[in-house]
Design a protein around this motif. Structure first.
Motif, PDB file in Angstrom:
ATOM      1  N   ILE A 225      43.265  37.501  33.634  1.00  0.00           N
ATOM      2  CA  ILE A 225      41.864  37.894  33.818  1.00  0.00           C
ATOM      3  C   ILE A 225      41.431  37.561  35.231  1.00  0.00           C
ATOM      4  N   ARG A 226      41.841  36.399  35.667  1.00  0.00           N
ATOM      5  CA  ARG A 226      41.445  35.942  36.999  1.00  0.00           C
ATOM      6  C   ARG A 226      41.939  36.929  38.052  1.00  0.00           C
ATOM      7  N   GLU A 227      43.196  37.315  37.919  1.00  0.00           N
ATOM      8  CA  GLU A 227      43.772  38.233  38.898  1.00  0.00           C
ATOM      9  C   GLU A 227      43.078  39.592  38.882  1.00  0.00           C
ATOM     10  N   LEU A 228      42.886  40.128  37.680  1.00  0.00           N
ATOM     11  CA  LEU A 228      42.327  41.478  37.564  1.00  0.00           C
ATOM     12  C   LEU A 228      40.861  41.506  37.995  1.00  0.00           C
ATOM     13  N   ALA A 229      40.112  40.508  37.565  1.00  0.00           N
ATOM     14  CA  ALA A 229      38.678  40.486  37.908  1.00  0.00           C
ATOM     15  C   ALA A 229      38.497  40.260  39.406  1.00  0.00           C
ATOM     16  N   TYR A 230      39.353  39.414  39.925  1.00  0.00           N
ATOM     17  CA  TYR A 230      39.311  39.137  41.355  1.00  0.00           C
ATOM     18  C   TYR A 230      39.589  40.407  42.163  1.00  0.00           C
ATOM     19  N   ALA A 231      40.634  41.123  41.758  1.00  0.00           N
ATOM     20  CA  ALA A 231      40.989  42.354  42.471  1.00  0.00           C
ATOM     21  C   ALA A 231      39.841  43.365  42.395  1.00  0.00           C
ATOM     22  N   ALA A 232      39.239  43.472  41.211  1.00  0.00           N
ATOM     23  CA  ALA A 232      38.153  44.437  41.029  1.00  0.00           C
ATOM     24  C   ALA A 232      36.944  44.044  41.883  1.00  0.00           C
ATOM     25  N   GLN A 233      36.668  42.751  41.923  1.00  0.00           N
ATOM     26  CA  GLN A 233      35.511  42.300  42.695  1.00  0.00           C
ATOM     27  C   GLN A 233      35.740  42.505  44.197  1.00  0.00           C
ATOM     28  N   MET A 234      36.943  42.213  44.676  1.00  0.00           N
ATOM     29  CA  MET A 234      37.222  42.416  46.099  1.00  0.00           C
ATOM     30  C   MET A 234      37.149  43.901  46.457  1.00  0.00           C
ATOM     31  N   ALA A 235      37.605  44.731  45.531  1.00  0.00           N
ATOM     32  CA  ALA A 235      37.524  46.174  45.783  1.00  0.00           C
ATOM     33  C   ALA A 235      36.065  46.592  45.921  1.00  0.00           C
ATOM     34  N   ASP A 236      35.225  46.015  45.079  1.00  0.00           N
ATOM     35  CA  ASP A 236      33.793  46.325  45.136  1.00  0.00           C
ATOM     36  C   ASP A 236      33.197  45.869  46.469  1.00  0.00           C
ATOM     37  N   ILE A 237      33.589  44.684  46.903  1.00  0.00           N
ATOM     38  CA  ILE A 237      33.077  44.153  48.176  1.00  0.00           C
ATOM     39  C   ILE A 237      33.502  45.055  49.332  1.00  0.00           C
ATOM     40  N   LYS A 238      34.773  45.444  49.327  1.00  0.00           N
ATOM     41  CA  LYS A 238      35.277  46.282  50.416  1.00  0.00           C
ATOM     42  C   LYS A 238      34.593  47.648  50.425  1.00  0.00           C
ATOM     43  N   ARG A 239      34.308  48.154  49.227  1.00  0.00           N
ATOM     44  CA  ARG A 239      33.637  49.444  49.127  1.00  0.00           C
ATOM     45  C   ARG A 239      32.232  49.341  49.731  1.00  0.00           C
ATOM     46  N   THR A 240      31.543  48.252  49.393  1.00  0.00           N
ATOM     47  CA  THR A 240      30.188  48.073  49.921  1.00  0.00           C
ATOM     48  C   THR A 240      30.219  47.927  51.439  1.00  0.00           C
ATOM     49  N   LEU A 241      31.181  47.166  51.937  1.00  0.00           N
ATOM     50  CA  LEU A 241      31.309  46.996  53.386  1.00  0.00           C
ATOM     51  C   LEU A 241      31.583  48.340  54.058  1.00  0.00           C
ATOM     52  N   ALA A 242      32.432  49.136  53.428  1.00  0.00           N
ATOM     53  CA  ALA A 242      32.747  50.447  54.002  1.00  0.00           C
ATOM     54  C   ALA A 242      31.492  51.315  54.054  1.00  0.00           C
ATOM     55  N   ASP A 243      30.691  51.246  53.000  1.00  0.00           N
ATOM     56  CA  ASP A 243      29.436  52.005  52.989  1.00  0.00           C
ATOM     57  C   ASP A 243      28.499  51.525  54.092  1.00  0.00           C
ATOM     58  N   PHE A 244      28.692  50.281  54.508  1.00  0.00           N
ATOM     59  CA  PHE A 244      27.856  49.689  55.542  1.00  0.00           C
ATOM     60  C   PHE A 244      28.476  49.907  56.929  1.00  0.00           C
ATOM     61  N   GLY A 245      29.639  50.546  56.946  1.00  0.00           N
ATOM     62  CA  GLY A 245      30.291  50.819  58.219  1.00  0.00           C
ATOM     63  C   GLY A 245      31.031  49.621  58.801  1.00  0.00           C
ATOM     64  N   VAL A 246      31.349  48.674  57.949  1.00  0.00           N
ATOM     65  CA  VAL A 246      32.006  47.451  58.427  1.00  0.00           C
ATOM     66  C   VAL A 246      33.426  47.390  57.879  1.00  0.00           C
ATOM     67  N   SER A 247      34.375  47.147  58.759  1.00  0.00           N
ATOM     68  CA  SER A 247      35.743  46.983  58.298  1.00  0.00           C
ATOM     69  C   SER A 247      36.336  45.736  58.939  1.00  0.00           C
ATOM     70  N   PHE A 248      37.278  45.151  58.265  1.00  0.00           N
ATOM     71  CA  PHE A 248      37.941  43.950  58.781  1.00  0.00           C
ATOM     72  C   PHE A 248      39.402  44.250  59.056  1.00  0.00           C
ATOM     73  N   ASP A 249      39.910  43.648  60.124  1.00  0.00           N
ATOM     74  CA  ASP A 249      41.328  43.805  60.421  1.00  0.00           C
ATOM     75  C   ASP A 249      42.168  43.000  59.438  1.00  0.00           C
ATOM     76  N   VAL A 250      41.650  41.848  59.045  1.00  0.00           N
ATOM     77  CA  VAL A 250      42.429  40.946  58.203  1.00  0.00           C
ATOM     78  C   VAL A 250      41.551  40.391  57.091  1.00  0.00           C
ATOM     79  N   TYR A 251      42.058  40.453  55.854  1.00  0.00           N
ATOM     80  CA  TYR A 251      41.461  39.721  54.750  1.00  0.00           C
ATOM     81  C   TYR A 251      42.389  38.560  54.471  1.00  0.00           C
ATOM     82  N   PHE A 252      41.904  37.368  54.705  1.00  0.00           N
ATOM     83  CA  PHE A 252      42.783  36.196  54.636  1.00  0.00           C
ATOM     84  C   PHE A 252      42.480  35.393  53.382  1.00  0.00           C
TER      85      PHE A 252
END
Length: 547
Positions: A225-252
């Motif tokens: 659950i931890r892995e799947l929920a985490y992946a889904a949440q990060m995907a949501d964050i990245k999607r929101t950032l993309a909508d905001f025009g923000v991208s990162f070179d590295v997710y650490f």
RNA sequence: GCCUCCGUAGCUCAGUGGAUAGAGCGUCUGUCUCCGGAACAGAAGGUCGAAGGUUCGAUUCCUUUCGGGGGCACCA
């Protein structure tokens, strides 16, 4: 002639004067050239004589006199006046000033780029929101500002890696996963758990991907659950950032530090440096050696590393990856963390005044914003984007210095009027593109360019403003203040609108004859479009062709 | 208590060791037979929180002080 070229020419005059024995003084690297407030004071002014006169053992006005004699011989310089205590007021030939329009058009999207930070290798970490929930207003300012700073640094020649640190280790991830598990079984939110409706959405996603988890007990289901929920949440964050025009070179990922033993390595390395000690069963870093108000625990008495230890390991990772400068963008609520971070750098043998830089931004508030239902009592970034628009939001946030507390007024930001600065600037761009389309339709082309025809007062003003983009970008990069770009763009827009109201790019009325004046003005028009587009681009805001 | 940010026009905020401290909004007055009026031209509106100091010159730098925001974990 650009202000930079004029500055260089003044430096050359000074060097010659020293070589000729007229003056004896140490010369500065660059001479500041400014646009005077009053038009009566010429096109450009410098106070260099006031600065150097005393050091050269001369009255500033005498110094100015010497410099003026040489400067007035420079091609393109029309006249040099000495004013007040020793200001040099410089007027350029219309042709020399107007040449800038061609310079800008030919440089295109590269105009504004400069070499002020050439060779710097910079890591910029910002946002770094926990992967246990959606991005909210607390992350918004740094997302906009951090991304703009990265763009400005790159435009100034620095090699920048933007980085998002994911706090995916520690007990919070289990609390997060337990919250999702409870939702899957319609159980109450666990003690200290995450209450928002988005947890239900995550639970649905997890069940869709792994329906069998529903029948498993918490202990065995938790890791997946931890892995799947985490992946889904990060995907949501990245999607929101993309909508905001923000991208990162590295997710650490913080977890990778723990898994690879980097945290323990960090403790060992800092111990070698002589700053680690043991007390009361815990392992400490003696940050008080470097100005922190108390020493900090790295490994608790129970053997668990602290978040601080992971931060130390993360810092060393950045160092090992070759970043000379590490910039951290933190909210004011992390103010107490600055000394600790700097102490890590110092304990690692770095220079805390050079290798690490922590920018603290004041928090923002939004009047009358709706609280997110799906995430609980917070204002979600994605809602703000939908409500205000990414452009207006980004521009508004990039428009103020980070250390100034701001309260956004969404009603104002939604208005299509001058209340709303982003429209003022975007409108100027759209208008200039429309003017170019209109010119094309009327047969005006950029074929002919005669800079000496740009003699109108508004043309002089507009050219002067356009010429400042490179130094504004360099200044914004140096001070990490992208709001200077925004304020500058508002000046460009104002100068453009004044010019537009006062002159014509296309033939008017019965007179359909296209003249060199028309085509030359088209160059100036297009140069303005370019400056506005380049500047907006640095802020991550679109430059629309039409509105 | 200690640290830090802020205090500039009625409002929201820029800005600077120098020449007359700026913008938008709001208020008032003007500008469209013609390229986009989402615009332009102009007026009014200020003891740059206060007091000392440094300086030829301070709203800017330093100190003190008043007022407001934020922060001071073997949390993450």
């Amino acid at each position: 002639m650009t202000p930079e070229e004029l500055s260089t020419a003044i430096s050359a005059c000074l060097t010659e004067a020293v070589a000729a024995g007229e003056i004896t003084v140490d010369l500065p690297d660059t001479v500041r050239v400014e646009r005077p407030k009053s038009r009566e004071h010429g096109d450009w002014a410098t106070n260099i004589a006031l600065q150097l006169g005393k050091k050269a053992g001369m009255a500033p006005r005498d110094f100015a006199q010497l410099l003026s004699a040489r400067l007035s011989q420079v091609p393109g310089v029309s006249s040099v006046d000495i004013a007040g205590p020793g200001f040099l007021n410089i007027t350029l030939d219309a042709a020399a000033a107007g040449e800038l329009a061609r310079t800008i058009v030919e440089a295109g999207s590269a105009y504004g780029h400069n070499q002020s930070l050439n060779g710097q290798v910079i890591n910029m970490e910002f946002v770094s929101a926990n992967p246990t929930g959606p991005l909210h207003i607390g992350h918004t300012r740094w997302a906009a500002l951090g991304d703009a700073i990265a763009r400005v640094l790159r435009a100034s020649g620095a090699a920048v890696t933007s980085e998002y640190y994911i706090n995916d280790a520690g007990n919070q991830m289990n609390v997060f996963a337990t919250s999702v598990y409870n939702r899957m079984h319609s159980l109450p939110v666990p003690e200290g758990g995450y209450p928002g409706e988005y947890i239900q959405e995550l639970a649905d996603i997890v069940l869709e991907q792994a329906p069998q988890l529903k029948d498993e007990p918490l202990e065995t289901a938790l890791p997946q659950i931890r892995e799947l929920a985490y992946a889904a949440q990060m995907a949501d964050i990245k999607r929101t950032l993309a909508d905001f025009g923000v991208s990162f070179d590295v997710y650490f990922s913080e977890a990778t530090l723990h898994n690879a033993g980097a945290v323990n390595d960090a403790v060992a390395r800092l111990r070698e440096q002589g700053h680690v000690f043991d007390d009361a069963g815990a392992v400490w870093l003696r940050t008080t050696d470097f100005g922190d108000d108390k020493d900090r625990v790295m490994i608790r008495a129970n053997g668990e590393p602290t978040y601080f230890a992971a931060d130390a390991a993360y810092y060393l990772s950045k160092k090992d990856r070759g970043f000379e400068q590490k910039i951290y963008l933190l909210g004011a609520d992390h103010h107490g963390y600055v000394n600790r971070l700097k102490s890590i750098a110092a304990c690692a043998g770095d220079d805390p005044s050079h290798n690490i830089e922590v920018l603290i931004g004041q928090l923002i508030s939004v009047n009358g914003a709706k609280l997110s239902k799906r995430a609980g009592n917070i204002i979600e970034l994605r809602d703000l984007i939908e409500w205000i628009g990414a452009d207006a939001l980004r521009y508004s946030l990039a428009r103020y210095p980070a250390d100034s507390p701001i309260a956004l007024d969404p009603e104002q930001l939604r208005k299509n009027s001058n209340d709303n600065p982003v429209y003022y600037v975007q409108y100027a761009h759209a208008r200039s593109r429309a003017a170019a389309r209109q010119a094309e339709a009327k047969g005006v082309t950029r074929g002919e360019f005669d800079a000496s025809l740009l003699t109108h007062a508004t043309e002089n003003d507009l050219l002067a403003v356009l010429g400042q983009l490179p130094s504004v970008v360099a200044g914004a990069a140096e001070s990490r203040e992208p709001h200077r770009i925004a304020r500058y763009l508002e000046q460009v827009a104002a100068a453009y609108h004044s010019w537009y109201a006062a002159t014509r790019i296309t033939p008017v009325g019965e007179d359909t004859q296209v003249t060199a004046e028309h085509s030359t003005r088209l160059w100036l028009n297009d140069a303005t479009s370019q400056v506005l587009a380049n500047g907006l681009g640095l802020l991550g805001v679109s430059a629309p062709e039409k509105m």
